[in-house]
Enzyme design. Structure first.
Site, PDB file in Angstrom:
ATOM      1  N   LYS A  54       0.674  14.179   4.458  1.00  0.00           N
ATOM      2  CA  LYS A  54       2.338  13.882   4.883  1.00  0.00           C
ATOM      3  C   LYS A  54       2.235  13.561   6.259  1.00  0.00           C
ATOM      4  O   LYS A  54       2.815  12.590   6.690  1.00  0.00           O
ATOM      5  CB  LYS A  54       2.936  15.162   4.505  1.00  0.00           C
ATOM      6  CG  LYS A  54       3.074  15.257   2.787  1.00  0.00           C
ATOM      7  CD  LYS A  54       3.621  16.681   2.519  1.00  0.00           C
ATOM      8  CE  LYS A  54       3.770  16.675   1.058  1.00  0.00           C
ATOM      9  NZ  LYS A  54       4.211  18.110   0.644  1.00  0.00           N
ATOM     10  N   GLN A  98       5.223  23.909   1.870  1.00  0.00           N
ATOM     11  CA  GLN A  98       4.188  23.356   0.863  1.00  0.00           C
ATOM     12  C   GLN A  98       4.174  24.560  -0.092  1.00  0.00           C
ATOM     13  O   GLN A  98       3.784  25.772   0.072  1.00  0.00           O
ATOM     14  CB  GLN A  98       2.841  23.034   1.554  1.00  0.00           C
ATOM     15  CG  GLN A  98       1.809  22.577   0.766  1.00  0.00           C
ATOM     16  CD  GLN A  98       2.039  21.099   0.382  1.00  0.00           C
ATOM     17  OE1 GLN A  98       2.243  20.349   1.035  1.00  0.00           O
ATOM     18  NE2 GLN A  98       1.875  21.038  -0.859  1.00  0.00           N
ATOM     19  N   ASP A 121      12.446  17.759   0.261  1.00  0.00           N
ATOM     20  CA  ASP A 121      11.929  17.884  -1.066  1.00  0.00           C
ATOM     21  C   ASP A 121      12.853  17.667  -2.029  1.00  0.00           C
ATOM     22  O   ASP A 121      12.652  17.282  -3.231  1.00  0.00           O
ATOM     23  CB  ASP A 121      11.235  19.132  -1.084  1.00  0.00           C
ATOM     24  CG  ASP A 121       9.521  18.752  -0.825  1.00  0.00           C
ATOM     25  OD1 ASP A 121       9.196  17.747  -0.720  1.00  0.00           O
ATOM     26  OD2 ASP A 121       9.040  19.921  -0.508  1.00  0.00           O
TER      27      ASP A 121
END
Ligand code: NDP
Length: 285
Positions: A54, A98, A121
């Site tokens: 990422k 994460q 997200d």
């Protein structure tokens, strides 16, 4: 083979290129690039790879990216403090934690703590609520990537029967809402669904997000259907999707391969979400 193969790697490269152009325009207009911060708690090797990918792709698009790695025994209060600081940071437009996180941490508390505008997200209650209400917000990256693949391939959605197999918060549920938004007639299937093969045979658009290698067989497929395989399963024979590619590609109209289908779109849409979040924060959407 009859199905058209949907090339997710090529599609993701196009999205990243669009993002890079948008980042350059944002930098020129606002004197700083959009900023993305990834937080990792503990040293899970898979998380390490995801986080590194990422950050690298964000850098390649010209964004400012930062990785924060916290010890595996970090408490909820300590993590909350880091999230609060990033919520207040001017140069941070998007952040993510994460998953999975260690047991002492609560995913729902984390999702609720991240400011909805920075929750790139899209997993928090604010963005899930916006999605349900049909309001602009951060849409979870994998389902957003699936919609782009369907659109790029020219799959007709209006009035189509769509079956989403899997009801997770990160894929199945938001995917169903996005297909509904586009006027599909949507059914969400899961482990207790009766006659899953029969239900799949009704699907003009079938999205599989299960996590079981090659579970969906060729004789479950309606001829000409669009098949989107979100599954990533490590097997002795390599990576496999949830759909039996060899069988299904003889029947379907379109199909995504694994690897090289949905997977590359997820990070590309994380970057797209971060750019969009940055624009919204400066009122430049
Ligand atoms: P989850 O484990 O959270 O959800 C799996 C879903 O599949 C559940 O809703 C479960 O039903 C359902 N399911 C399990 N077994 C069956 C069955 N036999 N028949 C019908 N439904 C079943 O998984 P995720 O949504 O997080 O991920 C799904 C897959 O997608 C995984 O392979 C994952 O690695 C992959 N993935 C890929 C991404 C990408 O970027 N390409 C991103 C995210 C995930 P129930 O709710 O009843 O238990």
């Amino acid at each position: 083979m009859s199905a058209t193969i949907i090339d997710g790697r090529a599609a993701a490269a196009v999205v990243r290129h669009e993002v890079a152009e948008g980042v350059a325009r944002f930098l020129a207009a606002h004197g700083r690039p959009p900023g993305l911060v990834g937080i990792q708690v503990g040293d899970d090797p898979a998380s390490e790879i995801y986080q590194a990918n990422k950050a690298r792709q964000a850098d390649e698009c010209g964004m400012f990216s930062r990785r924060i790695t916290l010890p595996g025994d970090t408490s909820q209060a300590e993590l909350d403090q880091v999230i609060d600081e990033l919520n207040d940071a001017r140069d941070v437009d998007g952040m993510l934690v994460q998953l999975p996180v260690p047991d002492q941490l609560s995913e729902p508390l984390i999702a609720a703590r991240i400011h909805p505008d920075k929750d790139v997200d899209g997993f928090g209650p604010g963005n899930m609520g916006r999605l349900m209400r049909g309001e602009p917000g951060n849409v979870p990256c994998t389902p957003a990537g699936v919609m782009r693949l369907l659109d790029d391939a020219g799959v007709p959605l209006e009035g189509a029967n769509a079956v989403v197999v899997g009801r997770s918060l990160i894929v199945g549920k938001p995917q169903a809402m996005l297909l509904l938004e586009r006027n599909c007639t949507v059914t969400i299937a899961h482990s207790r669904t009766r006659d899953l093969p029969g239900l799949c045979r009704t699907a003009d658009v079938l999205v599989a997000a299960v996590g079981r290698p090659e579970m969906i067989r060729g004789d479950w497929i309606k001829p000409g259907a669009a098949l989107i395989d979100v599954g990533i399963n490590r097997t002795d024979d390599g990576l496999r999707g949830d759909i039996h590619f060899g069988e299904a590609s003889n029947v379907a109209g379109w199909i995504t391969p694994v690897p090289g289908g949905v997977g590359p779109m997820t990070i590309a849409f994380l970057l797209a979400n971060t750019l969009l979040a940055a624009r919204r924060r400066v009122g430049d959407e």
